[in-house]
Scaffold this active site. Structure first.
Site, PDB file in Angstrom:
ATOM      1  N   GLY A   1       0.822  -1.197   0.000  1.00 50.90           N
ATOM      2  CA  GLY A   1       0.000   0.000   0.000  1.00 50.90           C
ATOM      3  C   GLY A   1       0.858   1.248   0.000  1.00 50.90           C
ATOM      4  N   GLY A   2       0.233   2.366  -0.275  1.00 54.18           N
ATOM      5  CA  GLY A   2       0.927   3.645  -0.174  1.00 54.18           C
ATOM      6  C   GLY A   2       1.460   4.162  -1.488  1.00 54.18           C
ATOM      7  N   GLU A   3       2.218   5.243  -1.373  1.00 55.64           N
ATOM      8  CA  GLU A   3       2.731   5.980  -2.526  1.00 55.64           C
ATOM      9  C   GLU A   3       4.210   5.674  -2.745  1.00 55.64           C
ATOM     10  OE1 GLU A   3       2.956   7.960  -4.954  1.00 55.64           O
ATOM     11  OE2 GLU A   3       0.926   8.630  -5.413  1.00 55.64           O
TER      12      GLU A   3
ATOM     13  N   LEU B   1       8.504  -1.284   7.230  1.00 59.71           N
ATOM     14  CA  LEU B   1       8.845   0.093   7.582  1.00 59.71           C
ATOM     15  C   LEU B   1      10.301   0.398   7.246  1.00 59.71           C
ATOM     16  CD1 LEU B   1      10.686   0.500  10.419  1.00 59.71           C
ATOM     17  CD2 LEU B   1       8.612  -0.461  11.419  1.00 59.71           C
ATOM     18  N   ALA B   2      10.567   1.683   7.020  1.00 53.76           N
ATOM     19  CA  ALA B   2      11.923   2.162   6.730  1.00 53.76           C
ATOM     20  C   ALA B   2      12.208   3.365   7.621  1.00 53.76           C
ATOM     21  CB  ALA B   2      12.046   2.557   5.259  1.00 53.76           C
TER      22      ALA B   2
ATOM     23  N   ALA C   1       8.829   5.713   7.215  1.00 56.07           N
ATOM     24  CA  ALA C   1       7.711   5.448   6.314  1.00 56.07           C
ATOM     25  C   ALA C   1       7.272   4.001   6.471  1.00 56.07           C
ATOM     26  CB  ALA C   1       8.114   5.724   4.870  1.00 56.07           C
TER      27      ALA C   1
ATOM     28  N   CYS D   1       5.823   9.663  -0.246  1.00 56.61           N
ATOM     29  CA  CYS D   1       4.529   9.154   0.212  1.00 56.61           C
ATOM     30  C   CYS D   1       3.355   9.984  -0.304  1.00 56.61           C
ATOM     31  CB  CYS D   1       4.481   9.065   1.742  1.00 56.61           C
ATOM     32  SG  CYS D   1       5.795   8.040   2.434  1.00 56.61           S
TER      33      CYS D   1
ATOM     34  N   HIS E   1      14.450   4.201  -0.822  1.00 53.79           N
ATOM     35  CA  HIS E   1      15.293   3.425   0.090  1.00 53.79           C
ATOM     36  C   HIS E   1      16.740   3.611  -0.322  1.00 53.79           C
ATOM     37  CE1 HIS E   1      11.788   1.511   1.726  1.00 53.79           C
ATOM     38  NE2 HIS E   1      11.477   0.913   0.585  1.00 53.79           N
TER      39      HIS E   1
END
Length: 299
Positions: free
Chosen positions: A128-130, A209-210, A195, A226, A134
């Protein structure tokens, strides 16, 4: 957190209970004195779920390799649940070489470059997400967990991942982080330091997560991180520097002067500890050769 509860009553002195590998249960021991008329105490011992820890936090693992590993583990866990009813959880910790990833909600309007000629590799994923970035100096955690044995609630899971980071920043660096209403992730003031983007398949989680530790933040300028306009991206190292300049906290100043490898090590240790506490897990360390992992992903 939903726990499977089991009560055990004994008239003898209770012995410490060893963690059970595939359940998260609370046991109660009732101790009765003398003639059996007076309750002396009730002792509760928490049994932890078992979690396989795959730790590459000092390595740069190509995104497609880690992605392939996650999907392989998810497939194995689904099969194990079908055959046995449960499976161990898994936590993968690593760093990535510079890469952009797009979630299911991603729009090319949030890319400040030609998608046919990206500055770094780019992957469209099922999380999910935008769009996010990384890169080296960022610790990434990929929990692959059976939420049937934790809590079958995705909002709870997201908030719990945020809680892990909030605790790390507070307990290890005296940085007061928070959530932002209506947004997923962890913030310090106007700066997003962690994020989160997940995928859940038959209640098995992956992606994760990052946390920006001492990440070069300049690549974030190539995207709208995001998909959130008007917000900044921060790192632990940058926040420690700001704290050092604004106060005379010698402990914080000492943390800022740590070399990058030490800062990664301290953050990694705290992440592992807080994750186990929040999700009530005990770790089994799994050793995987990085060259073998990369070779397997290419097949």
């Amino acid at each position: 957190m939903i726990l499977l509860e089991c009560s055990c009553f004994t008239f003898n002195k209770p012995r410490p209970l060893r963690p059970h590998s595939n359940s998260s249960s609370t046991f109660s021991s009732l101790i009765i004195n003398g003639g059996g008329h007076r309750i002396r105490t009730i002792k509760r011992v928490q049994c932890l779920r078992s979690c396989d820890l795959i730790d590459f936090h000092q390595d740069l693992i190509p995104y497609e390799v880690a992605w392939s590993l996650q999907k392989h583990i998810v497939k194995e866990k689904k099969s194990q649940i079908q055959n046995e009813g449960d499976c161990n959880d898994t936590l993968i910790v690593l760093q990535h070489p510079s890469v952009f990833t797009l979630g299911t909600a991603s729009s090319n309007n949030n890319l400040n470059f030609d998608i046919k000629n990206p500055p770094f590799d780019i992957h469209r994923t099922e999380r999910g997400g935008e769009v996010t970035y990384h890169g080296p100096g960022q610790l990434v955690m990929y929990p692959i967990m059976n939420l049937r044995k934790h809590k079958m609630d995705l909002h709870w899971y997201l908030r719990t991942l945020e809680e892990v980071v909030i605790r790390v920043l507070s307990s290890t660096f005296s940085i007061q982080a928070s959530r932002m209403e209506g947004l997923t992730g962890v913030w310090v003031g106007n700066e997003k330091v962690a994020a989160i983007g997940i995928r859940v398949d038959q209640w098995i989680t992956y992606h994760g997560l990052a946390l920006n530790v001492m990440t070069d933040l300049s690549p974030f300028k190539w995207i709208v991180p995001c998909g959130i306009h008007g917000r900044q991206v921060g790192s632990i190292k940058g926040l420690l520097k700001e704290t050092q300049l604004s106060c005379n906290d010698h402990e914080t100043a000492d943390l800022y002067h740590l070399d990058d490898a030490s800062l990664i090590h301290i953050t990694h240790k705290s992440l592992i500890e807080e994750f186990s506490k929040v999700f009530q897990l005990e770790y089994n360390h799994k050793i995987i050769s990085v060259p073998m992992l990369c070779e397997s992903a290419r097949k």
